[in-house]
Scaffold this active site. Structure first.
Site, PDB file in Angstrom:
ATOM      1  N   LYS A  58       0.786  -1.240   0.000  1.00 24.48           N
ATOM      2  CA  LYS A  58       0.000   0.000   0.000  1.00 24.48           C
ATOM      3  C   LYS A  58       0.817   1.290   0.000  1.00 24.48           C
ATOM      4  O   LYS A  58       0.251   2.366  -0.067  1.00 24.48           O
ATOM      5  CB  LYS A  58      -0.944   0.006   1.193  1.00 24.48           C
ATOM      6  CG  LYS A  58      -2.139  -0.908   1.014  1.00 24.48           C
ATOM      7  CD  LYS A  58      -3.233  -0.188   0.273  1.00 24.48           C
ATOM      8  CE  LYS A  58      -4.512  -0.989   0.232  1.00 24.48           C
ATOM      9  NZ  LYS A  58      -5.572  -0.279  -0.461  1.00 24.48           N
ATOM     10  N   SER A  63       0.121 -10.118  -0.202  1.00 23.67           N
ATOM     11  CA  SER A  63       0.095  -8.653  -0.313  1.00 23.67           C
ATOM     12  C   SER A  63       0.417  -7.883   0.961  1.00 23.67           C
ATOM     13  O   SER A  63       0.721  -6.697   0.902  1.00 23.67           O
ATOM     14  CB  SER A  63      -1.286  -8.236  -0.832  1.00 23.67           C
ATOM     15  OG  SER A  63      -2.293  -8.898  -0.086  1.00 23.67           O
TER      16      SER A  63
HETATM   17  C1  LIG Z   1      -2.950  -6.698   2.389  1.00 21.72           C
HETATM   18  C2  LIG Z   1      -3.990  -6.324   1.399  1.00 21.72           C
HETATM   19  N1  LIG Z   1      -4.182  -7.112   0.331  1.00 21.72           N
HETATM   20  C3  LIG Z   1      -5.129  -6.839  -0.592  1.00 21.72           C
HETATM   21  C4  LIG Z   1      -5.961  -5.745  -0.486  1.00 21.72           C
HETATM   22  C5  LIG Z   1      -7.012  -5.471  -1.530  1.00 21.72           C
HETATM   23  O1  LIG Z   1      -6.565  -4.475  -2.360  1.00 21.72           O
HETATM   24  P1  LIG Z   1      -7.479  -3.580  -3.331  1.00 21.72           P
HETATM   25  O2  LIG Z   1      -8.438  -2.810  -2.468  1.00 21.72           O
HETATM   26  O3  LIG Z   1      -6.480  -2.721  -3.983  1.00 21.72           O
HETATM   27  O4  LIG Z   1      -8.167  -4.519  -4.240  1.00 21.72           O
HETATM   28  C6  LIG Z   1      -5.784  -4.860   0.593  1.00 21.72           C
HETATM   29  C7  LIG Z   1      -6.611  -3.661   0.727  1.00 21.72           C
HETATM   30  O5  LIG Z   1      -6.611  -2.975   1.706  1.00 21.72           O
HETATM   31  C8  LIG Z   1      -4.779  -5.153   1.560  1.00 21.72           C
HETATM   32  O6  LIG Z   1      -4.582  -4.349   2.620  1.00 21.72           O
END
Ligand SMILES: Cc1ncc(COP(=O)(O)O)c(C=O)c1O
Length: 319
Positions: free
Chosen positions: A53, A304
């Protein structure tokens, strides 16, 4: 129509490179044996602020006119977006205000303040905190930083996809979690502009599949979202995100929170990695056989983020 090419992502990556880590693509024998694919994990939990992020806000602030920078920025989030905006703003010398609901966890408030942002607590749910942010835009001229529905932000998040194809040009499939769709919008454009044959598959919680429902309906839908997984909890995906996902994402799969939480534990136990729920979703999809590809396919899963609250572990007796 909004579309970015490989060279755009290369430019963005060069712009933000001094401030981010190039996170590793880890092999996983365990996941490969379980699935019959060749699986690698993009370990973005090791990114600064603990998730991808920070990439988007870094790009957005680098491109922001001086006048706007002087006035400052505002966002509303109690999660990873707050921390990404806070640190990126600090790096660019910009005042950042983060609006959170009054019941936000003290650890998250402290982390966001620790990166130098001002935290304003307002209301009891995100929508109310977001109203406060909009008010600050009106009253103080701050620039609102959307968590996913923003072209410059998407371009920044997409640098994660660029790194995957640079580090593993032979990749066949990339599996990405979806909340509002910011990450997958960037990653899918980066991957497809590198090689249109790469399949990009999104994963949502079936307890709140806002993007999947919208794609099936052919237009954006506002859903009743029940998932408790931070990051996947969105009632309505973004406009830009929806349009990019329609064009560049091959499939979206969904499975319940319960299975995603089980995958978190599986990853801790087998891979020795602490990931948050949203980040475990792609692995959950693999473990449950939802990713359809020929045996031996090269599959990258995006871990992520790793900002999980482990407070409940503190009371445990060990051994
Ligand atoms: C760790 C993590 N992965 C995935 C996502 C999902 O991302 P997006 O809202 O860009 O689809 C988020 C969103 O906050 C997140 O914090």
């Amino acid at each position: 129509m909004f579309s970015l090419q490989l060279k755009d992502f290369e430019e963005v990556r060069a712009r933000i490179a001094p401030h981010i880590k190039r996170t590793p693509l880890l092999t996983s024998r365990q996941l490969s044996e379980r699935t019959g694919f060749d699986v690698r994990m993009k370990a973005e939990l090791f990114q600064r602020v603990g998730s991808y992020k920070i990439r988007g806000p870094l790009n957005k602030f680098a491109l922001m006119p001086e006048e706007q920078k002087r006035r400052g920025v505002v966002c509303s989030s109690a999660g990873n977006h707050a921390q990404g905006v806070a640190l990126a703003a600090k790096i660019h010398g910009i005042r950042a205000v983060v609006c959170m609901a009054e019941n936000a966890t003290p650890a998250k408030i402290a982390a966001t303040r620790g990166y130098g942002a001002e935290v304003v607590l307002h209301g009891t749910i995100w929508d109310e905190a977001n109203e406060k942010a909009k008010e600050l835009v009106r009253d103080q001229g701050l620039t609102y930083v959307h968590p996913f529905d923003d072209e410059q932000l998407i371009a920044g998040q997409g640098t994660l996809g660029l790194e995957i194809v640079q580090d593993w040009p032979e990749v066949d499939v990339i599996v990405v979690p979806i909340g509002g769709g910011g990450l997958i919008s960037g990653v899918s454009m980066a991957a497809k502009s590198f090689n249109p044959n790469i399949k990009v598959i999104g994963v949502e919680s079936s307890d709140g599949p806002a993007m999947k429902r919208s794609i099936e309906a052919g237009q954006l839908q506002t859903i009743d979202c029940q998932t408790i997984i931070d990051g996947l909890r969105v009632r309505r995906a973004g406009e830009i995100n929806f349009s990019v996902v329609q064009r560049y994402v091959d499939d979206i799969v969904a499975l319940p929170d319960r299975d995603i939480f089980d995958a978190m534990i599986w990853i801790m136990e087998r891979c020795k990695l602490v990931v948050e729920g949203a980040a475990a979703a792609p692995v959950a999809a693999l473990l449950h056989g939802l990713i359809q590809a020929p045996a031996g396919s090269r599959v990258a899963v995006v871990l992520s983020g790793g900002n999980v609250n482990l407070d409940q572990l503190r009371g445990l007796t060990w051994n």
